[in-house]
Design a protein around this motif. Structure first.
Motif, mmCIF file in Angstrom:
data_model
loop_
_atom_site.group_PDB
_atom_site.id
_atom_site.type_symbol
_atom_site.label_atom_id
_atom_site.label_comp_id
_atom_site.label_asym_id
_atom_site.label_seq_id
_atom_site.Cartn_x
_atom_site.Cartn_y
_atom_site.Cartn_z
ATOM 1 N N GLU A 199 0.826 -1.213 0.000
ATOM 2 C CA GLU A 199 0.000 0.000 0.000
ATOM 3 C C GLU A 199 0.859 1.262 0.000
ATOM 4 N N THR A 200 1.959 1.249 0.739
ATOM 5 C CA THR A 200 2.846 2.418 0.773
ATOM 6 C C THR A 200 3.498 2.646 -0.581
ATOM 7 N N TYR A 201 3.944 1.570 -1.226
ATOM 8 C CA TYR A 201 4.577 1.703 -2.538
ATOM 9 C C TYR A 201 3.569 2.154 -3.589
ATOM 10 N N ALA A 202 2.341 1.614 -3.517
ATOM 11 C CA ALA A 202 1.308 2.027 -4.470
ATOM 12 C C ALA A 202 1.014 3.519 -4.342
ATOM 13 N N ALA A 203 0.934 3.997 -3.101
ATOM 14 C CA ALA A 203 0.688 5.428 -2.887
ATOM 15 C C ALA A 203 1.855 6.266 -3.404
ATOM 16 N N ALA A 204 3.080 5.755 -3.242
ATOM 17 C CA ALA A 204 4.261 6.516 -3.653
ATOM 18 C C ALA A 204 4.337 6.666 -5.171
ATOM 19 N N VAL A 205 3.870 5.656 -5.907
ATOM 20 C CA VAL A 205 3.940 5.726 -7.377
ATOM 21 C C VAL A 205 2.608 6.162 -7.986
ATOM 22 N N GLY A 206 1.626 6.510 -7.140
ATOM 23 C CA GLY A 206 0.370 7.049 -7.628
ATOM 24 C C GLY A 206 -0.584 6.031 -8.216
ATOM 25 N N LEU A 207 -0.545 4.796 -7.727
ATOM 26 C CA LEU A 207 -1.455 3.766 -8.222
ATOM 27 C C LEU A 207 -2.529 3.487 -7.181
ATOM 28 N N PRO A 208 -3.791 3.356 -7.605
ATOM 29 C CA PRO A 208 -4.868 3.057 -6.652
ATOM 30 C C PRO A 208 -4.906 1.577 -6.313
ATOM 31 N N LEU A 209 -5.531 1.250 -5.191
ATOM 32 C CA LEU A 209 -5.769 -0.144 -4.851
ATOM 33 C C LEU A 209 -6.957 -0.668 -5.657
ATOM 34 N N ARG A 210 -7.077 -1.968 -5.740
ATOM 35 C CA ARG A 210 -8.195 -2.573 -6.470
ATOM 36 C C ARG A 210 -9.529 -2.155 -5.865
ATOM 37 N N ASP A 211 -10.537 -2.048 -6.689
ATOM 38 C CA ASP A 211 -11.883 -1.783 -6.201
ATOM 39 C C ASP A 211 -12.451 -3.034 -5.539
ATOM 40 N N GLY A 212 -13.244 -2.852 -4.510
ATOM 41 C CA GLY A 212 -13.965 -3.944 -3.888
ATOM 42 C C GLY A 212 -13.124 -4.841 -3.007
ATOM 43 N N LEU A 213 -11.986 -4.332 -2.532
ATOM 44 C CA LEU A 213 -11.173 -5.152 -1.638
ATOM 45 C C LEU A 213 -11.910 -5.386 -0.320
ATOM 46 N N THR A 214 -11.884 -6.614 0.137
ATOM 47 C CA THR A 214 -12.495 -6.952 1.425
ATOM 48 C C THR A 214 -11.407 -7.293 2.433
ATOM 49 N N PRO A 215 -11.686 -7.152 3.719
ATOM 50 C CA PRO A 215 -10.667 -7.488 4.722
ATOM 51 C C PRO A 215 -10.266 -8.960 4.628
ATOM 52 N N GLN A 216 -9.025 -9.203 4.253
ATOM 53 C CA GLN A 216 -8.509 -10.560 4.121
ATOM 54 C C GLN A 216 -7.100 -10.618 4.699
ATOM 55 N N PRO A 217 -6.682 -11.777 5.171
ATOM 56 C CA PRO A 217 -5.312 -11.903 5.664
ATOM 57 C C PRO A 217 -4.331 -11.785 4.507
ATOM 58 N N PRO A 218 -3.126 -11.297 4.747
ATOM 59 C CA PRO A 218 -2.112 -11.242 3.686
ATOM 60 C C PRO A 218 -1.870 -12.633 3.114
ATOM 61 N N ASP A 219 -1.616 -12.699 1.833
ATOM 62 C CA ASP A 219 -1.587 -13.989 1.134
ATOM 63 C C ASP A 219 -0.518 -14.948 1.651
ATOM 64 N N LEU A 220 0.750 -14.543 1.608
ATOM 65 C CA LEU A 220 1.806 -15.474 1.987
ATOM 66 C C LEU A 220 1.781 -15.806 3.473
ATOM 67 N N PRO A 221 1.793 -14.820 4.375
ATOM 68 C CA PRO A 221 1.734 -15.191 5.801
ATOM 69 C C PRO A 221 0.438 -15.874 6.186
ATOM 70 N N GLY A 222 -0.644 -15.586 5.471
ATOM 71 C CA GLY A 222 -1.910 -16.239 5.764
ATOM 72 C C GLY A 222 -1.902 -17.722 5.440
ATOM 73 N N ALA A 223 -0.967 -18.141 4.570
ATOM 74 C CA ALA A 223 -0.867 -19.555 4.212
ATOM 75 C C ALA A 223 0.155 -20.305 5.058
ATOM 76 N N MET A 224 0.919 -19.601 5.880
ATOM 77 C CA MET A 224 1.906 -20.275 6.736
ATOM 78 C C MET A 224 1.185 -21.025 7.847
ATOM 79 N N PRO A 225 1.641 -22.225 8.202
ATOM 80 C CA PRO A 225 0.919 -23.040 9.202
ATOM 81 C C PRO A 225 0.954 -22.419 10.595
#
Length: 375
Positions: free
Chosen positions: A254-280
């Motif tokens: 999110e910080t990098y996206a803001a720095a380069v002027g790119l918006p986040l995807r529309d319709g994002l829902t609260p979800q765990p981060p992908d890689l750490p969310g898959a760690m056991p």
């Protein structure tokens, strides 16, 4: 007087060798940590922002980590070669058994040879990824040929790091290195399984990878170190790494996206981060059970390998049951049917037992790296 001078010179040489051994090992390890953080950042970018090009900061982190590990491996190979030619070869605790490369032109400690090959392959496949981007443009998925090759290369580098520390397991820094490097590989090893997503499998192949590699590497660490609490220490380090990536990945994206002027995807829902969310998340529970089995085995004087199948099956079952449980606890949008839950749980037993069997065999291979006089 000459004996004293020779002893002092030998002491200085041993000190320099010990310093070089630790510096090389920790530098390779640092490279794997940077690579893991970079990949978690990159995956999160795809989730929250969208496709990317070759030249992004997350990709830079991936390549920086691999380059750092590669340069450190090369330096250690050159030091080992110079020592061999000077008639004072490095001890096997420095990276493992020395291997003659290119007809004896170089002498490479096994661990650094493996990590160096992985890093060199990563840079070569990075050129393939650049060509892929040049032809097809943005990246939208992980399982492109260039990505799978990159993930396999990183995995090889991480295996080399474990070999380096395993060779020095009878020294404190070597034991800490094993405890630190195994959670890194537990996190990363299932990722190349993304290559199988194009096949019609009943279960996500990445989940199969998590269920298999988690008990395999946990058992390797516990049986390699042969110290009470080793499995729990590995699981705790994995939990700390998971907590860090849980915070870092969305923050960096999110910080990098803001720095380069790119918006986040529309319709994002609260979800765990992908890689750490898959760690056991529940691996620590399995670690406690494994410690209990190993403790009973030691007290009764039984062979440790006799219980590895059981320890692997228990760990596989805990990880398999824990994965859907942690998904439902951390992501309210996830719905897992009873059939899916039962299938994952059933897979945990045979995959875990296989992991336990192979874990014992791989430990024997790593034990062979340790000099006889220090076992």
């Amino acid at each position: 007087m000459m004996d004293i001078t020779a002893a002092l010179a030998g002491g200085r040489t041993a000190t320099r060798t010990g310093t070089a051994a630790q510096t090389g090992a920790w530098t390779v390890f640092l490279g794997t940590v940077i690579t893991t953080a970079g990949l978690s950042w990159d995956i999160q970018w795809h989730t929250e922002v969208g496709p990317d090009t070759f030249f992004t900061l997350s990709h830079l982190a991936l390549y920086t980590g691999s380059a750092l590990s590669g340069v450190a491996s090369l330096v250690m190979v050159l030091l080992a070669t110079a020592a061999q030619r000077a008639g004072r070869p490095m001890p096997r605790t420095v990276g493992g058994t020395p291997v003659r490369v290119f007809g004896g032109v170089f002498t490479a400690p096994l661990g650094y040879l493996v990590s160096g090959i992985g890093a060199a392959s990563f840079l070569l496949y990075g050129l393939l990824d650049l060509v892929w981007h040049s032809i097809y443009g943005f990246d939208a998925v992980l399982n492109t040929p260039s990505h799978v090759a990159l993930f396999l290369s990183i995995t090889v580098t991480m295996i080399g790091s474990i070999i380096v520390y395993a060779a020095a397991k009878n020294q404190r820094w070597g034991r800490w290195g094993v405890i630190g490097s195994i959670p890194i590989l537990i996190t990363f090893a299932p990722i190349p399984a993304n290559a199988l997503k194009n096949f019609p499998l009943p279960i996500d192949p990445t989940i199969i990878g998590i269920i298999f590699f988690s008990p395999l590497l946990l058992i390797i660490g516990a049986t390699l170190l042969r110290r009470p609490g080793s499995a729990i220490a590995i699981a705790v380090v994995l939990g700390v790494l998971q907590a860090f990536l849980w915070w870092f990945s969305p923050w960096a994206a999110e910080t990098y996206a803001a720095a380069v002027g790119l918006p986040l995807r529309d319709g994002l829902t609260p979800q765990p981060p992908d890689l750490p969310g898959a760690m056991p998340m529940f691996l620590v529970v399995a670690a406690v059970l494994v410690e209990g089995l190993l403790h009973v085995t030691r007290r009764r004087g039984l062979g440790v390998r006799r219980v590895l199948l059981l320890a692997g099956a228990v760990t596989g079952l805990v990880v398999a049951v824990g994965l859907p449980l942690q998904q439902t606890l951390t992501d309210p949008t996830v719905e897992i049917s009873g059939t899916e839950f039962a299938l994952v749980a059933i897979l945990g037993l045979p995959l875990g037992a296989l992991a336990g069997f192979l874990g014992g065999r791989f430990t024997m291979m790593l034990d062979a790296l340790t000099p006889e006089e220090t076992r």
